[in-house]
Motif scaffolding. Structure first.
Motif, PDB file in Angstrom:
ATOM      1  N   TYR A 332       5.933 -17.220  15.245  1.00  0.00           N
ATOM      2  CA  TYR A 332       6.348 -16.933  16.611  1.00  0.00           C
ATOM      3  C   TYR A 332       7.456 -15.886  16.634  1.00  0.00           C
ATOM      4  O   TYR A 332       8.187 -15.695  15.655  1.00  0.00           O
ATOM      5  CB  TYR A 332       6.848 -18.201  17.300  1.00  0.00           C
ATOM      6  CG  TYR A 332       5.737 -19.127  17.744  1.00  0.00           C
ATOM      7  CD1 TYR A 332       5.198 -19.039  19.023  1.00  0.00           C
ATOM      8  CD2 TYR A 332       5.224 -20.091  16.873  1.00  0.00           C
ATOM      9  CE1 TYR A 332       4.179 -19.889  19.436  1.00  0.00           C
ATOM     10  CE2 TYR A 332       4.207 -20.942  17.270  1.00  0.00           C
ATOM     11  CZ  TYR A 332       3.686 -20.833  18.548  1.00  0.00           C
ATOM     12  OH  TYR A 332       2.672 -21.667  18.947  1.00  0.00           O
ATOM     13  N   THR A 336       7.039 -14.887  22.223  1.00  0.00           N
ATOM     14  CA  THR A 336       5.863 -15.766  22.202  1.00  0.00           C
ATOM     15  C   THR A 336       6.275 -17.233  22.237  1.00  0.00           C
ATOM     16  O   THR A 336       5.544 -18.073  22.765  1.00  0.00           O
ATOM     17  CB  THR A 336       4.997 -15.493  20.970  1.00  0.00           C
ATOM     18  OG1 THR A 336       5.779 -15.683  19.769  1.00  0.00           O
ATOM     19  CG2 THR A 336       4.443 -14.083  21.003  1.00  0.00           C
ATOM     20  N   THR A 340       4.830 -19.734  25.119  1.00  0.00           N
ATOM     21  CA  THR A 340       4.085 -20.936  24.751  1.00  0.00           C
ATOM     22  C   THR A 340       4.754 -22.194  25.301  1.00  0.00           C
ATOM     23  O   THR A 340       4.070 -23.130  25.743  1.00  0.00           O
ATOM     24  CB  THR A 340       3.939 -21.032  23.229  1.00  0.00           C
ATOM     25  OG1 THR A 340       3.366 -19.824  22.730  1.00  0.00           O
ATOM     26  CG2 THR A 340       3.054 -22.201  22.834  1.00  0.00           C
TER      27      THR A 340
END
Length: 544
Positions: A332, A336, A340
């Motif tokens: 990640y 991101t 998420t």
């Protein structure tokens, strides 16, 4: 059976190597010529094992015959592996565990909702390949009371977190007195239904759970004489905070005269945590801890300790080299991660947190257990014979924690007796000490004990799962025997459903006692009333 750990070698051999000629050909299964290891008595020798009606009835150096025989030449014959921290309590999860030598699985962290505890055990009766047990869940009690989480998914036990964790009240909200009592009563329901203890993820609820609430949670378990297992407060954290969390759990247990399990303490500060555990054991306290042989852990991406203010600002970590998506195989970024958390807050991730060289060190510790912390892979509700190459990504510990333990032991010359102790006997010893009969008769290779047994090649048994492919099963297991029935043979899982429940007998009456408003709000009070004859804590000034 009387404990034999302090007996002389002569007495041990005489007691273990026994066989009655009257039953010499009346065994259901005989395991011949294996290196038999019993961690309780420290027995370690070549012997033959006779099994009848699900129990070990003979251990002898004389030849044995039976309805079925197995040649274990060059193999270890040891107690079936016991895991107190196995979240994947579903048919395909047991399939992975069994191939890794797991015969008894419990979840002492996430656990099962108290109101669904009886149903959870009923759902598994007669259709489960490994022994199964579940603590009652502190987290789910909070989710039910604070967030209103409920539904048929609660029957899935630990994996219900994939549904409940889309809300945040369970982790961030301080309950009212009424809610607090409802949470404690929900825990009591699970214990009344026979749960072996309480499981708490207080480390995920550090802002929502007061010290008073944690004490009261452990008190509920203490009334039944059962342990509380906790992902302790401040985990993940630094070496001071981690141990402060462990000390909270242990201090509560000592004050309440109750057992406790310091779950997966193989994080920063683990050396002190282990020293504390051992010193308490030496004083006779039923306190123990868990480790697993991986430098990385796994959780859901919305875990409180992974927010940028903690993971980046406080701990100085980077998502780019510590937070892995086990499905995509990609790390990640901050961007991101935020995306998420917003779109899929309960998505599983792998988090790298410790030096790799510590993996073998943890396996040398005495007085602990190896507990996998196995997490689910999708589809988590797949049948037991689902093609494992079609399972989604997960942490490699789910499929390979026991194989990794043996491999690391082989690579680092860790004695096999030590490995068998942390894989099996230690958990049985501590849980048996609370009166859990199913654990008093497992974790040992002795006559009269339940025949939960693993037979494996010490040079070949190994893990195959990786961070990129976490669901590849271990290999090198000649046989896994559950309650006297061969369930894995030469790495092939058989359609044998011999699993038995690990639980206490249900009780007719609850032991729940509501907490008073005064006690619940104690941490906000200005102090206890002073005695009427109090004259001051400091000497009075003397006038000249």
């Amino acid at each position: 059976m009387a404990k034999t750990s302090l007996l002389t070698t002569t007495t041990l051999v005489a007691g273990l190597l026994t066989v009655s000629a009257a039953f010499a050909q009346d065994y259901d299964l005989v395991i011949n010529n294996g290196r038999v290891i019993d961690p309780e008595t420290l027995f370690d020798d070549i012997a033959n094992v006779g099994i009848k009606d699900g129990r070990i009835v003979a251990i002898s150096q004389d030849a044995l015959t039976g309805s079925e025989t197995m040649d274990a030449t060059g193999h270890i014959v040891a107690p079936g592996f016991i895991d107190t921290h196995f979240h994947f309590q579903m048919p395909v999860g047991y399939s992975l565990g069994l191939r890794d030598g797991l015969t008894s699985s419990m979840d002492f962290e996430m656990g099962c909702a108290g109101s669904y505890m009886a149903q959870w055990y009923e759902d598994r009766a007669g259709v489960t390949q490994a022994n199964y047990g579940c603590a009652v869940s502190h987290e789910f009690a909070r989710a039910m009371v604070i967030d209103g989480s409920d539904g048929d998914y609660m029957r899935d036990g630990p994996l219900a977190a994939y549904d409940t964790r889309v809300n945040t009240g369970w982790s961030a909200t301080r309950p009212t007195l009424e809610q607090g009592n409802a949470i404690l009563e929900e825990l009591d329901k699970g214990l009344q239904a026979g749960a072996p203890g309480v499981g708490s993820t207080v480390g995920y609820m550090r802002s929502g759970v007061s010290s008073r609430e944690m004490f009261e949670v452990q008190k509920v378990a203490a009334r039944y004489g059962r342990p509380t297992g906790a992902h302790t407060r401040y985990t993940l954290g630094n070496d001071t905070a981690e141990n402060n969390g462990a000390q909270e759990l242990v201090a509560n247990a000592l004050a309440l005269g109750a057992p406790a399990i310091v779950l997966h303490f193989n994080n920063d500060g683990w050396q002190l945590a282990h020293e504390m555990i051992i010193k308490l054991q030496e004083q006779g306290h039923n306190i123990w801890g868990e480790v697993y042989p991986y430098a990385a852990g796994s959780t859901t991406i919305n875990a409180e300790f992974l927010v940028p203010e903690s993971w980046i600002d406080e701990f100085g970590r980077r998502y780019e080299d510590t937070m892995l998506d086990p499905v995509t195989g990609e790390f990640y970024t901050l961007e991101t991660y935020k995306e998420t958390v917003a779109s899929e807050p309960a998505r599983p991730i792998v988090i790298f947190k410790q030096p790799k060289e510590n993996e073998a060190k943890w396996l040398t510790l005495k007085g602990v257990t190896m507990a996998s912390d196995a997490v689910g892979a999708m589809p988590y509700d797949a049948p037991w014979d689902y093609p494992l190459d079609q399972l989604g990504g997960t942490h490699p510990r789910t499929a390979g924690a026991r194989g990794a333990t043996i491999r690391l032991g082989r690579e680092n010359n860790i004695p096999m007796m030590q490995l068998m102790s942390i894989l099996s006997y230690n958990a049985a010893k501590h849980l048996g000490a609370i009166g859990l009969k199913s654990m008093q008769e497992r974790g040992r290779i002795q006559t009269g004990m339940v025949a939960d047994i693993v037979v494996f090649d010490p040079e070949l048994f190994t893990d195959n799962s990786t961070y990129e492919q976490g669901s590849i099963p271990s290999t090198g297991m000649k046989a896994v025997i559950v309650n006297g029935q061969v369930t894995v043979r030469d790495d092939v899982l058989l359609p044998v459903f011999a699993g038995q429940p690990i639980r206490f007998d249900p009780e007719d009456k609850p032991r729940f006692e509501p907490i008073s408003e005064e006690a619940w709000n104690a941490e906000f009070s200005t102090g206890m009333p002073l005695p009427s004859d109090f004259t001051g804590a400091f000497p009075q000034k003397v006038e000249n």
